[in-house]
Scaffold this motif. Structure first.
Motif, PDB file in Angstrom:
ATOM      1  N   TRP A  99     -13.169   6.287  -2.893  1.00  0.00           N
ATOM      2  CA  TRP A  99     -12.447   5.356  -2.006  1.00  0.00           C
ATOM      3  C   TRP A  99     -12.360   3.961  -2.601  1.00  0.00           C
ATOM      4  CZ3 TRP A  99      -8.997   6.827   1.158  1.00  0.00           C
ATOM      5  CH2 TRP A  99      -9.108   8.054   1.833  1.00  0.00           C
ATOM      6  N   ALA A 103      -8.721   2.367  -3.127  1.00  0.00           N
ATOM      7  CA  ALA A 103      -8.376   1.072  -2.542  1.00  0.00           C
ATOM      8  C   ALA A 103      -7.707   0.179  -3.578  1.00  0.00           C
ATOM      9  CB  ALA A 103      -9.619   0.384  -1.972  1.00  0.00           C
ATOM     10  N   LEU A 145      -3.039   6.489   4.781  1.00  0.00           N
ATOM     11  CA  LEU A 145      -4.427   6.083   5.005  1.00  0.00           C
ATOM     12  C   LEU A 145      -4.780   6.189   6.486  1.00  0.00           C
ATOM     13  CD1 LEU A 145      -6.999   4.898   3.668  1.00  0.00           C
ATOM     14  CD2 LEU A 145      -6.112   2.627   4.287  1.00  0.00           C
ATOM     15  N   ASP A 163     -15.547   1.497   1.907  1.00  0.00           N
ATOM     16  CA  ASP A 163     -14.988   0.798   3.070  1.00  0.00           C
ATOM     17  C   ASP A 163     -14.906  -0.701   2.812  1.00  0.00           C
ATOM     18  OD1 ASP A 163     -14.749   3.001   5.087  1.00  0.00           O
ATOM     19  OD2 ASP A 163     -16.899   3.170   4.701  1.00  0.00           O
ATOM     20  N   MET A 166     -11.881  -1.232   0.731  1.00  0.00           N
ATOM     21  CA  MET A 166     -10.653  -0.896   1.460  1.00  0.00           C
ATOM     22  C   MET A 166     -10.359  -1.925   2.549  1.00  0.00           C
ATOM     23  SD  MET A 166      -8.174   1.301   1.403  1.00  0.00           S
ATOM     24  CE  MET A 166      -8.609   2.965   0.853  1.00  0.00           C
TER      25      MET A 166
END
Lengths: 213, 213
Positions: A99, A103, A145, A163, A166
């Motif tokens: 991730w 991102a 997403l 996270d 992102m």
């Protein structure tokens, strides 16, 4: 004795310093103190800074004899060196790192293009007609997403460095209004901003000339 | 017993499959056998593939219960799991990872923009006047990278996953002619292509329907 961590920040940030908040945020999540060295836009293009960052940007990260640049890799290094930002299970860890790359390499490029269209080409005759096309390319990624996130709090289990990156990338879509077209992504970003570590990082950034703990 | 690694590739690759060569190349560098599952452009947008790759792209990577997407993270996972693509010294390793992120987040976005300008907006009235501006943005990055590389063979000591990703990204500039404006970058890419692992990966890609070892 802990080795001092020193990061660089814009002396006068063109965007209020939101970019840099990623590194501050990561350091706050893992409770590591750090020093900040302010750099002017002019100094960023000079040899001393280019030795640290070949593309003449911020942030940079120095820790003893280690010098790093590039937000994603700095956040990864912090996450790798301290508990709190990557799962211990090997597969979950590999997915969190996925991730991070998604991102910066899949979600961020369309927002960079949107930013260039506005900031660099804003005065061009084609901009008015072109902007909706660029915005639509960004929407494609945001929709995908949004579909993947669904009603989950975070992208894959608990909050991770994936996270963190992102949310930081999505924050850059906010001023365009695109983020609000996807309520679950807007709520996801709000969850990120509500984290105590994010709040500390953001406060430290606003008070950029105040001494750090 | 080794767990089988399965990656996905385009059934009919729009660019001759140069993108995917990164994962093949990484697997060849660390001498890991792999299976390839071919995916049509239509199937990439269907639920079964979207479960593996939320952005409906290739490559994906499956190994036992682990499923990953995003080239950078797959190459990182391969480099992390097998010797040969990342230095063992911790600082050198962090710097190699920095180059991976720099390749995908700082050097690749301008080439993506150039590709969009050509492939997606090629028929627009502004394209002829706009292309040189986009090319100039790409030149800024290439010049900075060229300055940093200087006369070195690789970006930081021996060949690493950082070079693998950077060479792959630079290869995408070749058709634009921009790469040849920077002879040391063109030579750097040529060194990458001359590696036996690259040659095996590229040959396997050309012979996409032939059985894999």
């Amino acid at each position: 004795m802990t080795i001092t961590i020193t990061i660089t920040a814009f002396e006068h940030s063109p965007d209020g310093g939101k970019g840099l908040a990623r590194v501050r945020w990561a350091l706050e999540e893992v409770n590591q103190p750090y020093d900040v060295r302010l750099v002017s836009f002019k100094a960023m293009k000079e040899p001393a800074h280019l030795a640290l960052h070949p593309f003449g940007q911020i942030p940079t990260y120095e820790e003893g004899s280690l010098a790093l640049f590039e937000t994603g890799s700095i956040v990864f290094h912090i996450a790798q060196s301290h508990a709190g930002l990557l799962p211990t299970d090997a597969n979950a860890r590999a997915r969190a790192i996925t991730w991070m790359f998604a991102a910066v390499n899949t979600v961020e490029p369309p927002i960079l293009e949107l930013a260039n269209a506005k900031l660099v080409e804003g005065d061009k005759p084609w901009t008015k007609e072109r902007m909706p096309l660029v915005a639509d390319r960004a929407r494609v990624r945001l929709k995908q997403l949004s579909t993947r996130l669904g009603s989950a709090d975070w992208l894959d289990g608990g909050f991770s460095a994936g996270d963190l990156i992102m949310v930081s990338v999505l924050l850059r879509f906010r001023s365009s209004g695109l983020l609000d077209e996807f309520p679950n992504l807007a709520a996801y970003v709000a969850r990120g901003e509500a984290r105590p570590a994010y709040k500390r990082a953001f406060a430290a950034q606003l008070a950029v000339n105040a001494p750090k703990a």
